[in-house]
Motif scaffolding. Structure first.
Motif, PDB file in Angstrom:
ATOM      1  N   ASP A   1     -25.424 -32.524  66.845  1.00 41.04           N
ATOM      2  CA  ASP A   1     -26.587 -33.151  66.804  1.00 41.04           C
ATOM      3  C   ASP A   1     -26.748 -33.722  66.688  1.00 41.04           C
ATOM      4  OD1 ASP A   1     -28.921 -32.709  69.242  1.00 41.04           O
ATOM      5  OD2 ASP A   1     -29.950 -31.695  67.450  1.00 41.04           O
ATOM      6  N   GLY A   2     -26.990 -33.551  64.988  1.00 42.30           N
ATOM      7  CA  GLY A   2     -27.569 -35.566  64.527  1.00 42.30           C
ATOM      8  C   GLY A   2     -26.869 -36.523  64.595  1.00 42.30           C
ATOM      9  N   TRP A   3     -25.082 -36.808  64.741  1.00 42.28           N
ATOM     10  CA  TRP A   3     -24.609 -38.302  65.861  1.00 42.28           C
ATOM     11  C   TRP A   3     -24.786 -38.238  66.603  1.00 42.28           C
ATOM     12  CZ3 TRP A   3     -23.457 -41.989  62.690  1.00 42.28           C
ATOM     13  CH2 TRP A   3     -23.261 -41.531  61.228  1.00 42.28           C
ATOM     14  N   ARG A   4     -25.103 -37.729  67.749  1.00 36.47           N
ATOM     15  CA  ARG A   4     -24.895 -37.946  69.520  1.00 36.47           C
ATOM     16  C   ARG A   4     -25.585 -39.385  69.772  1.00 36.47           C
ATOM     17  NH1 ARG A   4     -24.456 -32.846  69.432  1.00 36.47           N
ATOM     18  NH2 ARG A   4     -24.103 -31.743  71.550  1.00 36.47           N
ATOM     19  N   THR A   5     -26.978 -39.558  68.721  1.00 37.58           N
ATOM     20  CA  THR A   5     -27.350 -40.836  68.676  1.00 37.58           C
ATOM     21  C   THR A   5     -28.233 -41.284  67.837  1.00 37.58           C
ATOM     22  OG1 THR A   5     -29.871 -39.782  68.878  1.00 37.58           O
ATOM     23  CG2 THR A   5     -28.633 -40.310  71.182  1.00 37.58           C
ATOM     24  N   PRO A   6     -27.952 -42.600  66.675  1.00 35.05           N
ATOM     25  CA  PRO A   6     -28.552 -42.848  65.448  1.00 35.05           C
ATOM     26  C   PRO A   6     -30.294 -42.138  65.453  1.00 35.05           C
ATOM     27  CG  PRO A   6     -28.030 -44.547  67.155  1.00 35.05           C
ATOM     28  CD  PRO A   6     -28.245 -43.539  67.975  1.00 35.05           C
ATOM     29  N   ASP A   7     -30.442 -41.011  65.200  1.00 31.16           N
ATOM     30  CA  ASP A   7     -31.848 -40.792  64.511  1.00 31.16           C
ATOM     31  C   ASP A   7     -31.375 -40.349  63.362  1.00 31.16           C
ATOM     32  OD1 ASP A   7     -34.081 -38.975  64.500  1.00 31.16           O
ATOM     33  OD2 ASP A   7     -33.800 -38.631  66.576  1.00 31.16           O
ATOM     34  N   LEU A   8     -32.423 -41.323  62.370  1.00 35.71           N
ATOM     35  CA  LEU A   8     -32.356 -40.400  61.049  1.00 35.71           C
ATOM     36  C   LEU A   8     -33.055 -39.453  60.706  1.00 35.71           C
ATOM     37  CD1 LEU A   8     -31.981 -42.376  58.310  1.00 35.71           C
ATOM     38  CD2 LEU A   8     -34.216 -43.011  58.499  1.00 35.71           C
ATOM     39  N   ARG A   9     -33.933 -39.196  61.576  1.00 33.89           N
ATOM     40  CA  ARG A   9     -35.025 -37.526  61.285  1.00 33.89           C
ATOM     41  C   ARG A   9     -33.464 -36.732  61.829  1.00 33.89           C
ATOM     42  NH1 ARG A   9     -39.263 -38.162  65.625  1.00 33.89           N
ATOM     43  NH2 ARG A   9     -37.608 -39.340  66.666  1.00 33.89           N
ATOM     44  N   LYS A  10     -33.054 -36.526  62.843  1.00 32.28           N
ATOM     45  CA  LYS A  10     -31.544 -35.183  62.367  1.00 32.28           C
ATOM     46  C   LYS A  10     -30.908 -35.681  61.286  1.00 32.28           C
ATOM     47  CE  LYS A  10     -31.850 -34.539  67.438  1.00 32.28           C
ATOM     48  NZ  LYS A  10     -31.221 -34.767  69.040  1.00 32.28           N
ATOM     49  N   HIS A  11     -30.777 -36.659  60.939  1.00 35.60           N
ATOM     50  CA  HIS A  11     -29.855 -37.480  59.840  1.00 35.60           C
ATOM     51  C   HIS A  11     -30.754 -36.494  58.594  1.00 35.60           C
ATOM     52  CE1 HIS A  11     -26.127 -38.662  60.887  1.00 35.60           C
ATOM     53  NE2 HIS A  11     -26.924 -39.182  62.464  1.00 35.60           N
ATOM     54  N   GLU A  12     -31.755 -36.602  58.286  1.00 34.96           N
ATOM     55  CA  GLU A  12     -32.758 -36.299  57.340  1.00 34.96           C
ATOM     56  C   GLU A  12     -32.483 -34.579  56.860  1.00 34.96           C
ATOM     57  OE1 GLU A  12     -35.586 -38.900  55.346  1.00 34.96           O
ATOM     58  OE2 GLU A  12     -35.465 -39.719  57.873  1.00 34.96           O
ATOM     59  N   ALA A  13     -32.939 -34.450  58.413  1.00 38.58           N
ATOM     60  CA  ALA A  13     -32.846 -32.978  58.432  1.00 38.58           C
ATOM     61  C   ALA A  13     -32.273 -31.644  57.859  1.00 38.58           C
ATOM     62  CB  ALA A  13     -33.279 -32.396  60.015  1.00 38.58           C
ATOM     63  N   LEU A  14     -30.554 -32.053  57.738  1.00 40.06           N
ATOM     64  CA  LEU A  14     -29.421 -31.750  57.045  1.00 40.06           C
ATOM     65  C   LEU A  14     -29.751 -32.306  55.825  1.00 40.06           C
ATOM     66  CD1 LEU A  14     -26.923 -33.100  59.920  1.00 40.06           C
ATOM     67  CD2 LEU A  14     -27.977 -31.324  59.699  1.00 40.06           C
ATOM     68  N   TRP A  15     -30.311 -32.672  55.143  1.00 35.57           N
ATOM     69  CA  TRP A  15     -29.750 -33.092  53.927  1.00 35.57           C
ATOM     70  C   TRP A  15     -31.267 -32.423  52.371  1.00 35.57           C
ATOM     71  CZ3 TRP A  15     -31.764 -39.005  54.338  1.00 35.57           C
ATOM     72  CH2 TRP A  15     -30.730 -39.335  55.169  1.00 35.57           C
ATOM     73  N   SER A  16     -29.821 -31.736  51.529  1.00 33.25           N
ATOM     74  CA  SER A  16     -30.992 -31.060  50.482  1.00 33.25           C
ATOM     75  C   SER A  16     -31.837 -32.156  49.392  1.00 33.25           C
ATOM     76  CB  SER A  16     -30.407 -30.396  49.200  1.00 33.25           C
ATOM     77  OG  SER A  16     -29.738 -31.410  48.971  1.00 33.25           O
ATOM     78  N   ASP A  17     -32.581 -31.803  48.711  1.00 34.95           N
ATOM     79  CA  ASP A  17     -33.298 -32.788  48.293  1.00 34.95           C
ATOM     80  C   ASP A  17     -32.480 -33.726  46.974  1.00 34.95           C
ATOM     81  OD1 ASP A  17     -36.079 -32.499  49.207  1.00 34.95           O
ATOM     82  OD2 ASP A  17     -36.818 -31.301  48.428  1.00 34.95           O
ATOM     83  N   GLN A  18     -31.390 -33.222  46.501  1.00 33.87           N
ATOM     84  CA  GLN A  18     -30.408 -33.154  45.574  1.00 33.87           C
ATOM     85  C   GLN A  18     -29.165 -34.161  45.874  1.00 33.87           C
ATOM     86  OE1 GLN A  18     -30.791 -30.141  45.983  1.00 33.87           O
ATOM     87  NE2 GLN A  18     -29.484 -29.369  45.995  1.00 33.87           N
ATOM     88  N   ILE A  19     -29.070 -34.147  47.367  1.00 29.54           N
ATOM     89  CA  ILE A  19     -27.877 -34.949  48.097  1.00 29.54           C
ATOM     90  C   ILE A  19     -27.734 -35.835  47.886  1.00 29.54           C
ATOM     91  CG2 ILE A  19     -29.733 -35.798  49.314  1.00 29.54           C
ATOM     92  CD1 ILE A  19     -27.470 -35.196  52.014  1.00 29.54           C
TER      93      ILE A  19
END
Length: 160
Positions: free
Chosen positions: A24-42
Motif C-alpha cells: 500500500d505504501g508503494w502504490r504511489t509516492p506518498d511520504l505519509r504512508k511510508h512514514e507510517a511504517l517507520w519506528s522512531d529509531q529506524i
C-alpha cells in the motif's frame, strides 16, 4: 549491523500484514504512508542513498526520491519471513529523464512493535546509476533535488 533493540517475533500473519502495508505504501509516492511504517529509531541501508538514521533523515531522502521520480511505485513479486525478519522481493519503477526506469531489489526488514526498525536493501546500483547518467533530460531534476549518490562500501558485517 547489531540491533540495539529487541526485534518483534515474526509469525506468518504478522509478516503478511506488514507486506500488505508495504504494498500500500508503494502504490504511489506518498511520504505519509511510508512514514507510517517507520519506528522512531529506524535505520535504512541501501545502495546510492547510504545509511539513513532516524525519521528526519529518512523523510528528507524519501522526499528527494519522490521528487526525482515522481511516479515511482513498487510491484511486489514474493516475500518470506523468518522468526525475526521479513524479506520482500519487488521492482521499483517510474519515469526519469522522459523514460521508464526500473530496478529489482530485495529488502530485509526487522520490526519493533510492528514498525520498521531496520531495513537493508539489496540491489545492483551500477545499472541504475548508469541509466540515470545516460538521461540528460533528468539531470536538471537530479541537481534540483540535491541527490548525491553515495558509493560506499556495501558489505554488512553481521557482528558489527
Amino acid at each position: 549491523m547489531r540491533a540495539a533493540f529487541t526485534p518483534d517475533v515474526i509469525d506468518h500473519d504478522a509478516a503478511a500484514a506488514f507486506v500488505e502495508r508495504f504494498k500500500d505504501g508503494w502504490r504511489t509516492p506518498d511520504l505519509r504512508k511510508h512514514e507510517a511504517l517507520w519506528s522512531d529509531q529506524i535505520v535504512l541501508v541501501q545502495p546510492l542513498m547510504g545509511t539513513l538514521r532516524g525519521r528526519d533523515e529518512c523523510r528528507v531522502a524519501f522526499a528527494r526520491l519522490f521528487e526525482l521520480v515522481p511516479d515511482i511505485h513498487a510491484t511486489v513479486h514474493r516475500w518470506s519471513a523468518t522468526h525475526d525478519a521479513i524479506f520482500i522481493e519487488f521492482t521499483l519503477s517510474g519515469t526519469f529523464g522522459g523514460r521508464e526506469l526500473a530496478w529489482t531489489a530485495v529488502d530485509r526488514f526487522v520490526l519493533v512493535d510492528g514498525l520498521i526498525a531496520e531495513r537493508i536493501s539489496y540491489f545492483d546500483s551500477a545499472p541504475l546509476a548508469l541509466a540515470m547518467a545516460g538521461r540528460p533530460r533528468g539531470w536538471r531534476r537530479l541537481l534540483g533535488t540535491r541527490f548525491i549518490p553515495r558509493f560506499q562500501r556495501y558489505v554488512q558485517d553481521p557482528n558489527a
